[in-house]
Scaffold this motif. Sequence first.
Motif, PDB file in Angstrom:
ATOM      1  N   ARG A   1      -6.354   1.277  11.837  1.00  0.00           N
ATOM      2  CA  ARG A   1      -6.927   1.199  10.497  1.00  0.00           C
ATOM      3  C   ARG A   1      -7.240  -0.247  10.119  1.00  0.00           C
ATOM      4  O   ARG A   1      -7.977  -0.508   9.187  1.00  0.00           O
TER       5      ARG A   1
ATOM      6  N   PRO B   1      -4.783  10.090  -0.953  1.00  0.00           N
ATOM      7  CA  PRO B   1      -3.366  10.447  -1.108  1.00  0.00           C
ATOM      8  C   PRO B   1      -2.412   9.335  -0.668  1.00  0.00           C
ATOM      9  O   PRO B   1      -1.254   9.331  -1.070  1.00  0.00           O
ATOM     10  N   ASN B   2      -2.899   8.392   0.146  1.00  0.00           N
ATOM     11  CA  ASN B   2      -2.035   7.272   0.533  1.00  0.00           C
ATOM     12  C   ASN B   2      -1.770   6.342  -0.642  1.00  0.00           C
ATOM     13  O   ASN B   2      -0.753   5.666  -0.679  1.00  0.00           O
TER      14      ASN B   2
ATOM     15  N   VAL C   1       2.178  -0.274  -4.193  1.00  0.00           N
ATOM     16  CA  VAL C   1       2.350   0.607  -5.342  1.00  0.00           C
ATOM     17  C   VAL C   1       1.891   2.031  -5.063  1.00  0.00           C
ATOM     18  O   VAL C   1       1.958   2.876  -5.941  1.00  0.00           O
ATOM     19  N   GLY C   2       1.415   2.314  -3.855  1.00  0.00           N
ATOM     20  CA  GLY C   2       0.849   3.623  -3.567  1.00  0.00           C
ATOM     21  C   GLY C   2       1.895   4.712  -3.433  1.00  0.00           C
ATOM     22  O   GLY C   2       3.071   4.513  -3.713  1.00  0.00           O
ATOM     23  N   ALA C   3       1.429   5.892  -2.989  1.00  0.00           N
ATOM     24  CA  ALA C   3       2.327   7.026  -2.868  1.00  0.00           C
ATOM     25  C   ALA C   3       3.391   6.759  -1.815  1.00  0.00           C
ATOM     26  O   ALA C   3       4.426   7.408  -1.775  1.00  0.00           O
ATOM     27  N   GLN C   4       3.132   5.820  -0.918  1.00  0.00           N
ATOM     28  CA  GLN C   4       4.080   5.521   0.136  1.00  0.00           C
ATOM     29  C   GLN C   4       4.442   4.055   0.014  1.00  0.00           C
ATOM     30  O   GLN C   4       3.659   3.190   0.373  1.00  0.00           O
TER      31      GLN C   4
ATOM     32  N   TYR D   1      -1.718  12.890  -3.698  1.00  0.00           N
ATOM     33  CA  TYR D   1      -0.657  13.447  -2.856  1.00  0.00           C
ATOM     34  C   TYR D   1      -0.231  14.812  -3.392  1.00  0.00           C
ATOM     35  O   TYR D   1      -0.007  15.743  -2.626  1.00  0.00           O
TER      36      TYR D   1
ATOM     37  N   SER E   1      -2.492   7.237  -4.095  1.00  0.00           N
ATOM     38  CA  SER E   1      -2.332   7.848  -5.413  1.00  0.00           C
ATOM     39  C   SER E   1      -1.393   9.049  -5.384  1.00  0.00           C
ATOM     40  O   SER E   1      -1.504   9.923  -4.517  1.00  0.00           O
ATOM     41  N   GLY E   2      -0.511   9.089  -6.346  1.00  0.00           N
ATOM     42  CA  GLY E   2       0.422  10.210  -6.461  1.00  0.00           C
ATOM     43  C   GLY E   2      -0.308  11.498  -6.816  1.00  0.00           C
ATOM     44  O   GLY E   2       0.051  12.582  -6.366  1.00  0.00           O
TER      45      GLY E   2
ATOM     46  N   PHE F   1      -2.118  -1.238  -2.649  1.00  0.00           N
ATOM     47  CA  PHE F   1      -1.695   0.156  -2.630  1.00  0.00           C
ATOM     48  C   PHE F   1      -0.655   0.453  -1.558  1.00  0.00           C
ATOM     49  O   PHE F   1      -0.012   1.483  -1.592  1.00  0.00           O
TER      50      PHE F   1
END
Lengths: 724, 342
Positions: free
Chosen positions: A202, B168-169, A396-399, B175, B171-172, A393
Motif C-alpha cells: 500500500r 472502513p480503515n 485516529v482511524g478505526a484501527q 466499519y 472511519s468507524g 487516519f
Amino acid sequence: MIFWIVVGWVSFLVLPWYGVEDGLFAFEWLFDGYPWDADYAPAAFLIAQGEKLWLTPLILPLVAVLFCLGRVKSDPVYAKILILTGAAGFCWVFMQGFGIGLRGWQFEWLEALFGPLGDRQFGMGFGAMLLSSAFLFLFTQGIAARGAINGDVFVVSTIGLVIAIVTIFVFFPIAKMLVAAFVTEDGNYSITVFASKFFDDRIWGLSCLTGGPRCGVAWNSLFLAVVVGFLSTALGLVFALVVTRSNFRFKRNLRALTVLPIITPPFVIGLALILMFGQSGAVTKFVADLLDMQPSRWLYGLPGLMIAQTLAFTPIAFLVLIGVVEGVSPSMEEAAQTLRAGRWQVFRTVSLPLMRPGLANAFLLGFIESMADFGNPLVLGGNYDVLSTDIFFAIVGAQYDQGRAAVLAMVLLTFTLGAFYAQRFWLGNKSYTSVSGKGDSGVHPLMPRRLAIPVYVLAAVWASFTVIIYLMIVYGSFVELWGVNNTLTFKHYFTAFSFSFVEDGIRWTGSAWDSFWTTLKIATIAAPLTASLGLVTAYLLTRQTFVGKNAFEFGTMLSFAIPGTVIGVSYILAFNVPPLELTGTGIILVISFIFRNMPVGVRAGIASMSQLDKSLDEASLTLGANSWQTFQRVILPLLRPAILAALVYSFVRAMTAISAVIFLVSAQYNMATAYIIGRVENNDYGLAIAYSTTLIVVMLTAVGILQLLVGRINIGRRSGLGSK
Amino acid sequence: MKRFSLAVVSALTALATTASTGAAAEKVTLYCSAQEDWCQVMARGFEEETGIKVNMTRKSSGETFAQIKAESANPKGDVWWGGTGDPHLQAAEEGLTEPYVTPMRGELNDWAISQATSAGDKTIGIYSGALGYGYNKDLLAAAGLPEPKCWADLTKPEFKGHVQMANPNSSGTAYTTLATIMQLFGEDKGFDFMKALHVNINQYTKSGSAPIKAAARGETTVGIVFMHDAVKQAVKGFPITVVAPCEGTGYEIGSMSIILGSRNLENAQKFYDWALTADVQSMALQVNAFQVPSNKGAETSPSAPDLASIKLIDYDFKLYGSSAERRRLLKKWDEDVSVLPQ
C-alpha cells in the motif's frame, strides 16, 4: 558569567523546583505554604527537609563554579571549571528528570540497580528550568573561553541554546514517536515488524503504471509534491518579478492578493473549489451544459489537489523569492548591460543565476508543505491517497495503528531529506553574494519583453482566479445555506461574534469569542519568538562553522516536514509526563508553533543572508564591534524582507494551523481552527466561513501593521524602480 | 498525589473560608465527541445545574481515543461523552477506562445496558442511531435512476460511480457498515456484496459522515452513513431523502466512559448520572441531534428515524467490537475488495 552563576543559585535556593499546577504565571504559590510546602519548595528547601535527595548532587557544580571567580579568562583552569560544572549540572538535572517520574523509577534497570524508590516527582518548574539554562550557558562560556569560534561568547551561547531547545522540542518528541515503528503488537521491539510494515504494497505499490487501480501512497505524495513544488516556485517567481521589475500599477494590491491564500484557514479553499468545479459546481455545470456532457467528478484526486496546493503555497514561494529578487544587486545587471548584453541575456545569465538560492529554498518549502498538507487532501483527495492523511487516519482511524503511522512518517521524512540534499547539491559551492559594502547605486532593469508578456499573462490569470475564489468565500459567509438557499443574511456573524453592552463594559456573547482571543494571544506571543529563533538560526548556519552543522540544519527542518498530526501526538507522548509536563497549557501551543514555523524564518534568512557579503561582517568586526552588535546593527537591517516574511508567516500559521493543534488544544486554550473544524464536520459551513472571513480580515490588518513596523529594505541609493 | 493533595487543601480552604475560592477546585474535564453545539449544551447545562466547572474539549471519537491512549501514563481527562461505541469498547478492552455502575440503569433501554455489560461496565449507551443511506433527489432525477430502497439496489450497474462511503480503515461508520453487511448476508456473501458495491463506489472518503455532506452539496448521488446524519442534512434544507434499507440494518450505540485515573472521579460520576437523565437527553432536540436517546423517558424528535419501524439486526457488538475481529475483517477487505478495479 557572574550573571548566570547568580541565576543558578537563585533558581536553586529561591524558585519552586517543580511545576505549579495552575501554570507558570499563577503566583499563588508565593502565599500558599512557600517555601516549605513540597509542591512549591525550591530545591534547597526540599533537600533540607530530607526530601527528593537525588537533587543533592546539584550543589557540587554550583559550588565548584565559584572557583573560577577571580580568575582571568585566558587561564585554562577557568575554562575547564566552567565546562565541567556546566556539563555535569546540566546532565544531572536531565538524568534525574527522566530517571524518576510519576511512578518512581522510569526504567526497570534503574529499579534493579537501586531497589524500589518510595518517592516520585512531577514536571519541572521555574527552578529546574532556570537552573538547567544557567548550567547550559556556563558550559558554553567555558567552551568559548577555550577559544572556540574565536572565543565569541555570543555565538557559542546561541549555538548551545538553539541546539538544546531544538533537541528537546524537535528531536526528542519525534524520536519518541518513531520508535513505535519497531514495536510489535504485544509491545516488544523488532526489526522484522518494521520491515514488514515498511515494505507494504500500500506504500510502495506501482500497479497504477500497469493499469491497476492505484499506486502506493509514497509515490502519490512524491509526485504531487514535486509538481506542486515546481508550480508554486514558478508562480512565486512570476509574482516577485511583477512586483519588483515592472511598471505594473497595482503592485500593492497584487502583493496583498498573493498573501491571501496563506491567511486562509484550512478547508475554505477546498470548499470554494468544490462549489466552482465540483460535480454540481457552477463552472463544471456550465461547461457540461455547453458541451452537452454529464458533469463529472474530475476535481477529486490529483487535479484538485494540484490546484488547491498551488494556490495555497505560491505565496510562501513568493515571500521567499521577493527578498531574493530585490536583493540581486542592480550594479551587476548594469555591468552586464554596459557590456552590451540584451535585457533577456542579462536576465538569463546574471539575474536568474543569482536568484538560485531563492528558487531552491522556495521549491524546498513548496515540496515540504505539499508533503505535509492535510486539509486539502482531506477535502479534495478523492481516491488519491497521500501520506499525510494516511498518517492521520492510522492514528485516529478505526484501527489505532501508531506503528503504521510511524513508518509512514519515516517515508515522508526520507523524501524530505532527499529534497533537502537535492537542493544543496543544485546550489553547489557557488557564491551568490551580490550585496557588498561597496557603494551600490542604480535600479533594477525592467523585465525583458520576451519574459514580460508571459509573466503578465500568468500573473493576471492566476490573480483573477484567486480574486474569484475569495469573492465566493466572502459571499458564502453572508448567505443562509451556501449552494442551496442563497438568501443574504448576517446570521452567521451574529452567532459567532455577537456582543452586548452592559453596565461594566462589553459582554462578548458570541460563541466564537473565546477561541478568537486565545488564538490572537497565542499567535502574537509565538510570532516574534518564531521569527527571532529562525533568523538567529539562519545566521548561525550561514555565518558560522561548527561541528554537526549539516545535521543541525536538517534538524531544524524536521518539525516542519512532519505532518502536524504526528507532531501533535508526539508532543503528547513526550510532554504529557514529567520532566516536561506541558499538555493542557497554552505554552505547549506556543512551543509547537515556534518549532513548526521556525523553518520558514530559517529558509528566508538563509536565502537573504547568502546574498550579503561576508566582508560586511568583517568590516564591522574589525572596527571593534562584537558579533552581537554586528548581527544587530549590520545584518538585521539588511534582512528586513526576511524578518517580515518570518513574522508574517509565523503569525498567520499560528492562526490557521490545524492538524498539530487538534491534539494540543484544551478547554482553556481552544483555537479558532479547532472551532472551525468542528463546524465544518457538522456541515455548518456558513458559520465556519464567517469565522474564517473574520480571521482573514484580522490577519490582513496584522500583516499591514507588521509591514509598517518592520519597514522596507533600502539597499544602496536606489530611488524607486523602473523610473527611466 | 500532588494534585490530589492540592484538591484536598483547596477543598478544606473552601470549607473554612468563603465558597467562591472553593468553587474553582470543583471541576470536571469533559472530552466530548458529539457535534460541537451539543457538547456546548451539555457542558453549560451541567455547570448551571451543579456549579461544577466543566472544561470541555471537542474532538472526533477517533481523535479522543488516540489522545486518551497517548495520555494514559498521566491522564488529563475525566469523562468521555459521546461518539460511536466502538472506540469506547476498544478503550475498555485496553483498560483505559474505569468501570462504574450508575443508579440510572433502571431508566435506560436494554441496548444501553447491554453495551455496558459487554464492556465490563466500563462504558454505557447514551444514544443510538441506525445505519442507512441518503440520496440527493435532484441528482437522482437528473441521472434518471430508480429510487433505491434496499442495500442490494446500490450494487445495480446503473449506480456505477454514484455511491460514496467512507473507508472502513479510517472511519468507524464505514466499519459498522462492513460489520453490518457481514451479519446480514454472512461472511462469504457479504464480501461478494462489498465487491459488487466497490465497483459502484466513486470515492472512499476518510471521515464517516463525509459521504452525506457530499450528497447534500450534489457531489455524489448516494452516501452511506448513519441515518441521523442524513436526517440532519435534510432538515437543514438540502435535497436529501433518507433510506432505511429493506433487508434490515445495523446500528451504533453512542457511548460514555469514565477515564481511568480521573482526577475528579466524584464529579465525573455526577456528570455520568446527570447525562443519563431524561431531561438532559431531551436537550438533544435543541441542537438538531436526531439520535435515539437511551433514557426511556427522554423525548425523541419527530424527524428522527423511528427505530421501531426499522428492521434492526441483532448487532453483535462484543464480537465485531473486538480488536482481533476488526483487524481480520479490515485485512480481508483490504486484500480482497479495495484492490479490485472499479
